[in-house]
Scaffold this motif. Sequence first.
Motif, PDB file in Angstrom:
ATOM      1  N   GLY A 128      -2.379  55.923 -37.044  1.00 23.94           N
ATOM      2  CA  GLY A 128      -1.610  55.636 -35.837  1.00 23.94           C
ATOM      3  C   GLY A 128      -0.126  55.433 -36.027  1.00 23.94           C
ATOM      4  N   GLY A 129       0.355  55.481 -37.282  1.00 21.41           N
ATOM      5  CA  GLY A 129       1.790  55.383 -37.519  1.00 21.41           C
ATOM      6  C   GLY A 129       2.243  54.044 -38.061  1.00 21.41           C
ATOM      7  N   LYS A 130       3.284  54.088 -38.862  1.00 18.89           N
ATOM      8  CA  LYS A 130       3.822  52.887 -39.500  1.00 18.89           C
ATOM      9  C   LYS A 130       4.483  51.949 -38.504  1.00 18.89           C
ATOM     10  CE  LYS A 130       6.618  51.740 -43.593  1.00 18.89           C
ATOM     11  NZ  LYS A 130       7.441  52.329 -44.692  1.00 18.89           N
ATOM     12  N   ASP A 131       5.019  52.516 -37.421  1.00 21.61           N
ATOM     13  CA  ASP A 131       5.771  51.693 -36.477  1.00 21.61           C
ATOM     14  C   ASP A 131       4.885  50.793 -35.619  1.00 21.61           C
ATOM     15  OD1 ASP A 131       4.641  53.643 -34.904  1.00 21.61           O
ATOM     16  OD2 ASP A 131       6.512  54.309 -33.960  1.00 21.61           O
ATOM     17  N   ARG A 132       3.570  50.871 -35.791  1.00 17.21           N
ATOM     18  CA  ARG A 132       2.652  49.970 -35.085  1.00 17.21           C
ATOM     19  C   ARG A 132       2.723  48.554 -35.662  1.00 17.21           C
ATOM     20  NH1 ARG A 132      -2.461  50.734 -36.184  1.00 17.21           N
ATOM     21  NH2 ARG A 132      -3.138  49.674 -34.289  1.00 17.21           N
ATOM     22  N   PHE A 133       3.241  48.436 -36.901  1.00 22.62           N
ATOM     23  CA  PHE A 133       3.160  47.175 -37.637  1.00 22.62           C
ATOM     24  C   PHE A 133       4.471  46.393 -37.562  1.00 22.62           C
ATOM     25  CE2 PHE A 133       0.036  50.021 -39.423  1.00 22.62           C
ATOM     26  CZ  PHE A 133      -1.093  49.213 -39.547  1.00 22.62           C
ATOM     27  N   VAL A 134       4.346  45.077 -37.612  1.00 24.96           N
ATOM     28  CA  VAL A 134       5.494  44.178 -37.596  1.00 24.96           C
ATOM     29  C   VAL A 134       6.278  44.334 -38.895  1.00 24.96           C
ATOM     30  CG1 VAL A 134       6.183  41.746 -37.503  1.00 24.96           C
ATOM     31  CG2 VAL A 134       4.275  42.562 -36.097  1.00 24.96           C
ATOM     32  N   ASP A 135       7.600  44.343 -38.788  1.00 25.11           N
ATOM     33  CA  ASP A 135       8.445  44.583 -39.958  1.00 25.11           C
ATOM     34  C   ASP A 135       8.230  43.561 -41.070  1.00 25.11           C
ATOM     35  OD1 ASP A 135       9.559  46.815 -38.797  1.00 25.11           O
ATOM     36  OD2 ASP A 135      11.357  45.776 -38.074  1.00 25.11           O
ATOM     37  N   ILE A 358      -2.340  35.771 -37.237  1.00 22.01           N
ATOM     38  CA  ILE A 358      -1.534  36.523 -36.278  1.00 22.01           C
ATOM     39  C   ILE A 358      -1.682  38.013 -36.587  1.00 22.01           C
ATOM     40  CG2 ILE A 358       0.781  36.916 -35.361  1.00 22.01           C
ATOM     41  CD1 ILE A 358      -0.296  34.144 -34.778  1.00 22.01           C
ATOM     42  N   PRO A 359      -1.955  38.853 -35.601  1.00 25.47           N
ATOM     43  CA  PRO A 359      -2.069  40.282 -35.879  1.00 25.47           C
ATOM     44  C   PRO A 359      -0.736  40.860 -36.352  1.00 25.47           C
ATOM     45  CG  PRO A 359      -2.958  39.760 -33.699  1.00 25.47           C
ATOM     46  CD  PRO A 359      -2.216  38.551 -34.174  1.00 25.47           C
ATOM     47  N   PRO A 360      -0.745  41.605 -37.453  1.00 23.61           N
ATOM     48  CA  PRO A 360       0.482  42.297 -37.869  1.00 23.61           C
ATOM     49  C   PRO A 360       0.722  43.575 -37.078  1.00 23.61           C
ATOM     50  CG  PRO A 360      -1.246  42.715 -39.450  1.00 23.61           C
ATOM     51  CD  PRO A 360      -1.817  41.748 -38.451  1.00 23.61           C
ATOM     52  N   VAL A 361      -0.221  43.915 -36.190  1.00 25.19           N
ATOM     53  CA  VAL A 361      -0.078  45.071 -35.304  1.00 25.19           C
ATOM     54  C   VAL A 361       0.545  44.587 -33.997  1.00 25.19           C
ATOM     55  CG1 VAL A 361      -1.352  46.805 -33.979  1.00 25.19           C
ATOM     56  CG2 VAL A 361      -1.989  46.328 -36.350  1.00 25.19           C
ATOM     57  N   LYS A 362       1.675  45.163 -33.641  1.00 28.53           N
ATOM     58  CA  LYS A 362       2.460  44.670 -32.510  1.00 28.53           C
ATOM     59  C   LYS A 362       1.658  44.599 -31.216  1.00 28.53           C
ATOM     60  CE  LYS A 362       6.644  46.789 -34.452  1.00 28.53           C
ATOM     61  NZ  LYS A 362       7.637  47.888 -34.282  1.00 28.53           N
ATOM     62  N   ALA A 363       0.959  45.686 -30.892  1.00 28.42           N
ATOM     63  CA  ALA A 363       0.262  45.746 -29.605  1.00 28.42           C
ATOM     64  C   ALA A 363      -0.818  44.682 -29.491  1.00 28.42           C
ATOM     65  CB  ALA A 363      -0.340  47.135 -29.404  1.00 28.42           C
ATOM     66  N   ALA A 364      -1.446  44.315 -30.606  1.00 26.86           N
ATOM     67  CA  ALA A 364      -2.528  43.332 -30.577  1.00 26.86           C
ATOM     68  C   ALA A 364      -2.018  41.938 -30.248  1.00 26.86           C
ATOM     69  CB  ALA A 364      -3.263  43.324 -31.916  1.00 26.86           C
ATOM     70  N   GLN A 365      -0.748  41.680 -30.464  1.00 25.91           N
ATOM     71  CA  GLN A 365      -0.197  40.357 -30.206  1.00 25.91           C
ATOM     72  C   GLN A 365      -0.076  40.048 -28.714  1.00 25.91           C
ATOM     73  OE1 GLN A 365       3.445  39.546 -32.291  1.00 25.91           O
ATOM     74  NE2 GLN A 365       2.541  39.850 -34.317  1.00 25.91           N
ATOM     75  N   ASP A 367      -2.423  39.863 -26.621  1.00 26.48           N
ATOM     76  CA  ASP A 367      -3.551  39.057 -26.180  1.00 26.48           C
ATOM     77  C   ASP A 367      -3.103  37.604 -25.988  1.00 26.48           C
ATOM     78  OD1 ASP A 367      -5.965  37.272 -26.516  1.00 26.48           O
ATOM     79  OD2 ASP A 367      -6.959  39.220 -26.648  1.00 26.48           O
ATOM     80  N   PRO A 368      -3.486  36.968 -24.875  1.00 28.80           N
ATOM     81  CA  PRO A 368      -3.068  35.584 -24.625  1.00 28.80           C
ATOM     82  C   PRO A 368      -3.440  34.611 -25.743  1.00 28.80           C
ATOM     83  CG  PRO A 368      -4.027  36.548 -22.644  1.00 28.80           C
ATOM     84  CD  PRO A 368      -4.251  37.543 -23.741  1.00 28.80           C
ATOM     85  N   ALA A 369      -4.486  34.920 -26.499  1.00 31.43           N
ATOM     86  CA  ALA A 369      -4.905  34.028 -27.576  1.00 31.43           C
ATOM     87  C   ALA A 369      -3.814  33.840 -28.629  1.00 31.43           C
ATOM     88  CB  ALA A 369      -6.166  34.571 -28.244  1.00 31.43           C
ATOM     89  N   PHE A 370      -2.918  34.817 -28.734  1.00 31.34           N
ATOM     90  CA  PHE A 370      -1.862  34.742 -29.744  1.00 31.34           C
ATOM     91  C   PHE A 370      -0.545  34.236 -29.154  1.00 31.34           C
ATOM     92  CE2 PHE A 370      -4.722  38.277 -30.964  1.00 31.34           C
ATOM     93  CZ  PHE A 370      -5.330  37.628 -32.036  1.00 31.34           C
ATOM     94  N   ASN A 371      -0.613  33.719 -27.950  1.00 28.41           N
ATOM     95  CA  ASN A 371       0.591  33.230 -27.294  1.00 28.41           C
ATOM     96  C   ASN A 371       0.457  31.775 -26.862  1.00 28.41           C
ATOM     97  OD1 ASN A 371       2.431  35.705 -27.069  1.00 28.41           O
ATOM     98  ND2 ASN A 371       0.486  36.494 -26.336  1.00 28.41           N
ATOM     99  N   THR A 372      -0.391  31.032 -27.569  1.00 27.93           N
ATOM    100  CA  THR A 372      -0.504  29.603 -27.345  1.00 27.93           C
ATOM    101  C   THR A 372       0.703  28.900 -27.958  1.00 27.93           C
ATOM    102  OG1 THR A 372      -1.690  29.268 -29.421  1.00 27.93           O
ATOM    103  CG2 THR A 372      -3.013  29.769 -27.467  1.00 27.93           C
TER     104      THR A 372
END
Length: 438
Positions: A128-135, A358-365, A367-372
């Motif tokens: 899916g590409g390298k740019d999916r991941f957090v720097d 914490i997901p290192p994949v940007k799109a997965a973050q 999810d409300p569970a990761f925004n507490t």
Amino acid sequence: MRSIRAAAAGAVTLSLALAASACGGGSPTGGGSDGAPKTLTYWASNQGASVEIDKKVLQPELDKFEKRTGIEVKLEVVPWSDLLNRILTAATSGQGPDVLNIGNTWSASLQATGALLPWDAKNFDKIGGKDRFVDSALASTGAQGEDPAAVPLYSLAYALYYNKQMFADAGISEPPATWDDLVAAGKKLSADGKWGLGAEGSNPSENIHHAYVFVKQHGADFFTADGKADFTGAATVAAVKQYVDLMAKDKIIAPGNAEYAQNQSVSDFAKGKTAMLLWQTAAANLKSQGMAEDAYGIAPVPVQSGTPGTGAHVNSMVAGINLAVFKNTDNLTGATEFVKFMTGDEEQQILNKAYSSIPPVKAAQSDPAFNTPANAVLKDTLAKSAVALPQVAAESQFETAVGTAIKELFADAAAGRAVTTASVEAKLEKAQQQMPAE
């Protein structure tokens, strides 16, 4: 990297020297093949409170992968105390799993063996590409200027966990923001058989993670810009001493913590024996030990002064787990497909929820569970004030040598022996002598 790591002492140098020539690969060209397309072996690291909990988390997901692809994944959860030695032995022999978890701090060391599949642009495109991941997660996947040796799987950061009731009983209204604040609070909290702060003094890698943060906060490093070990600079010595002095001089860490290496400090915190804990993403571990989420607060790890940020205000190493493929796998297509599955948005949400990471994949973050509020501290740390451990080939030897030196200093503190600038410098000089020759 997760917290129960014990870096392999004697095997590291030998294994690194042998591995590049020993890993012949699964095909005549030394790369992987597809000779066994229906099975994969997977070594997972122990992320939960026990190996059995990890199996309960992972097996349903592996069954899901098999149902979708027809590929059976044979799972082994490897304790952190064994994982690096197991990987190095596999690298040396050329007989390892198809896919494995590695602590992200080991990426450059394991990359140097030549045993792991490089994640070049072509391979990243397959998932899916390298740019999916957090720097920040990508920064701990191998040496700078080389294709990554692994793909980020779970992102972790250190935070300060504090017992709200113990703070209230001691008249402390807010978590400490600086180390002076933490020491002052710790002294108020260290009474009646309870202690201000917990530590894993006998765990070399845990020691390294904290010491590295202190060293960066002192404006120093354990390596020069060209990757040479430099353990005995004045600022480095002062930083290591400041960390050990939390037990030796400030006396806010129980002497018994000098022997801790297997999450005992987490258990003490969960049981109310200590009021503060410096840990990587501890929520799931604390919940499994019966500590209610509203019983503790989470704050950034203290800095020397001011607030966390870049430069000398760094307050965590970039912790986490990477997913790697052995280059000589006999199911290269399946292994790549498995990495794609495990780093897909859906699986990233499932797995990182299970482990409170914490997901290192940007799109997965999203999810409300990761925004507490609690996760906001961890995400903010990873984005603004965390730094990768040195991405050098000798990193695993560094963890062993310096981490063990700090272990010995904690043992001195616990035994009542003086921890002086001279004794810290002597331990670090001995550690530097154990590093491989340039």
